[in-house]
Design a protein around this motif. Structure first.
Motif, PDB file in Angstrom:
ATOM      1  N   GLU A   7     -62.188 -59.407  -2.446  1.00  0.00           N
ATOM      2  CA  GLU A   7     -61.948 -60.733  -3.048  1.00  0.00           C
ATOM      3  C   GLU A   7     -63.259 -61.272  -3.601  1.00  0.00           C
ATOM      4  O   GLU A   7     -64.238 -61.405  -2.871  1.00  0.00           O
ATOM      5  CB  GLU A   7     -61.366 -61.660  -1.956  1.00  0.00           C
ATOM      6  CG  GLU A   7     -61.289 -63.122  -2.336  1.00  0.00           C
ATOM      7  CD  GLU A   7     -60.407 -63.379  -3.543  1.00  0.00           C
ATOM      8  OE1 GLU A   7     -60.956 -63.456  -4.657  1.00  0.00           O
ATOM      9  OE2 GLU A   7     -59.180 -63.517  -3.366  1.00  0.00           O
ATOM     10  N   ASP A   8     -63.288 -61.566  -4.893  1.00  0.00           N
ATOM     11  CA  ASP A   8     -64.535 -62.041  -5.498  1.00  0.00           C
ATOM     12  C   ASP A   8     -64.700 -63.555  -5.387  1.00  0.00           C
ATOM     13  O   ASP A   8     -65.797 -64.071  -5.567  1.00  0.00           O
ATOM     14  CB  ASP A   8     -64.621 -61.614  -6.972  1.00  0.00           C
ATOM     15  CG  ASP A   8     -63.499 -62.187  -7.812  1.00  0.00           C
ATOM     16  OD1 ASP A   8     -62.334 -62.123  -7.367  1.00  0.00           O
ATOM     17  OD2 ASP A   8     -63.770 -62.716  -8.903  1.00  0.00           O
ATOM     18  N   ASP A  51     -57.474 -58.506  -4.014  1.00  0.00           N
ATOM     19  CA  ASP A  51     -57.335 -59.430  -5.130  1.00  0.00           C
ATOM     20  C   ASP A  51     -57.069 -58.605  -6.396  1.00  0.00           C
ATOM     21  O   ASP A  51     -57.561 -57.495  -6.534  1.00  0.00           O
ATOM     22  CB  ASP A  51     -58.643 -60.225  -5.264  1.00  0.00           C
ATOM     23  CG  ASP A  51     -58.543 -61.319  -6.301  1.00  0.00           C
ATOM     24  OD1 ASP A  51     -57.416 -61.803  -6.557  1.00  0.00           O
ATOM     25  OD2 ASP A  51     -59.592 -61.704  -6.855  1.00  0.00           O
ATOM     26  N   MET A  53     -57.538 -59.729  -9.861  1.00  0.00           N
ATOM     27  CA  MET A  53     -58.573 -59.903 -10.866  1.00  0.00           C
ATOM     28  C   MET A  53     -59.940 -59.843 -10.203  1.00  0.00           C
ATOM     29  O   MET A  53     -60.322 -60.755  -9.472  1.00  0.00           O
ATOM     30  CB  MET A  53     -58.395 -61.244 -11.594  1.00  0.00           C
ATOM     31  CG  MET A  53     -57.038 -61.388 -12.288  1.00  0.00           C
ATOM     32  SD  MET A  53     -56.576 -59.966 -13.286  1.00  0.00           S
ATOM     33  CE  MET A  53     -57.651 -60.215 -14.691  1.00  0.00           C
ATOM     34  N   LYS A 101     -51.884 -66.906  -4.996  1.00  0.00           N
ATOM     35  CA  LYS A 101     -52.887 -67.912  -4.615  1.00  0.00           C
ATOM     36  C   LYS A 101     -52.576 -69.234  -5.311  1.00  0.00           C
ATOM     37  O   LYS A 101     -52.086 -69.204  -6.430  1.00  0.00           O
ATOM     38  CB  LYS A 101     -54.283 -67.437  -5.034  1.00  0.00           C
ATOM     39  CG  LYS A 101     -54.736 -66.226  -4.236  1.00  0.00           C
ATOM     40  CD  LYS A 101     -56.228 -66.000  -4.368  1.00  0.00           C
ATOM     41  CE  LYS A 101     -56.585 -65.240  -5.611  1.00  0.00           C
ATOM     42  NZ  LYS A 101     -57.996 -64.781  -5.639  1.00  0.00           N
TER      43      LYS A 101
HETATM   44 CA    CA Z   1     -60.460 -62.785  -8.453  1.00  0.00          CA
END
Ligand code: CA
Length: 230
Positions: A7-8, A51, A53, A101
């Motif tokens: 997860e970024d 995640d 993206m 999300k």
């Molecule tokens: Ca992301």
């Protein structure tokens, strides 16, 4: 149970890691697709929270590589995207579930638990055994020769790591990162102390010793007797 979270988004990553760790999981968090891809392909996890993206390599590519390599690790996709197309694409590529999300942590935890239950339909995967030592993973219970052994949460995680990688010498730095989530150069004395405590519980009252020191290198769990001098 080992989970990988890719997860970024800093907040979502930290929040997920903390919550899952508090729920008793061993959590590795990485914040970009390249690291996520690498860990997912080279290490073994019970579940990946992924995640979609991500910088470098997106979640779709990661799940695709995993499945092409024959790795069946359950994958829970996290994404801000909520269009039906994206969801379908994720599931078609081999994701097991999809969470949009923002989500409530309770929902993430519920989905993770459901996927883990589904993934461990075989009763064997709920237990790890070495010689007369048995780890019951869902209940965090340990017995040796039928005798119950009480371990702290960290001790259990440490033992689980040693058992999963039995026969391999595990350097202190690896133990630090896997069990304590500490960096390489952190003080590793905490590991020696924890190993000593774990040994007192696991090995002291038994004839066959399982936890061995490999001088100058680290620790390993092995059933064969070894002359490691301690
Ligand atoms: Ca992301």
């Amino acid at each position: 149970m080992r989970l990988l979270v890719v997860e970024d988004e800093i907040k979502t990553g930290d929040y997920s890691r903390q919550g899952l760790a508090e729920a008793g999981f061993q959590v590795s968090l990485v914040r970009n697709g390249l690291d996520g891809h690498h860990l997912a392909m080279t290490e073994s996890f019970d579940l990946i929270v992924l995640d979609v993206m991500l910088p470098d390599v997106d979640g779709w590519r990661i799940v695709q590589s995993l499945r092409e390599a024959g790795r069946q690790t359950p994958v829970l996709f996290l994404s801000a995207r909520d269009s039906v197309d994206d969801r379908v694409k994720g599931l078609e590529l081999g994701a097991d579930d999809y969470l949009v999300k923002p989500f409530a942590f309770a929902e993430l935890l519920a989905r993770v638990r459901t996927l883990l239950r589904r993934g461990s339909a075989s009763p064997l995967s709920d237990q790890l055994r070495v010689a007369d030592l048995v780890l019951d993973l869902p209940g965090h219970r340990v017995t040796r020769a039928g005798r119950k052994i009480n371990l702290s949460h960290k001790e259990f995680c440490l033992l689980e790591l040693l058992v999963r990688r039995q026969g391999e010498v595990l350097p202190r730095s690896l133990i630090a990162s896997q069990v304590w989530d500490m960096n390489f150069d952190s003080d590793t004395n905490v590991i020696d102390v924890a190993i000593r405590r774990l040994r007192a519980k696991i090995d002291d009252d038994f004839e066959t010793r399982l936890i061995h020191t490999v001088r100058g290198m680290g620790y390993k769990l092995n059933v064969e007797a070894e002359d490691d001098g301690d």
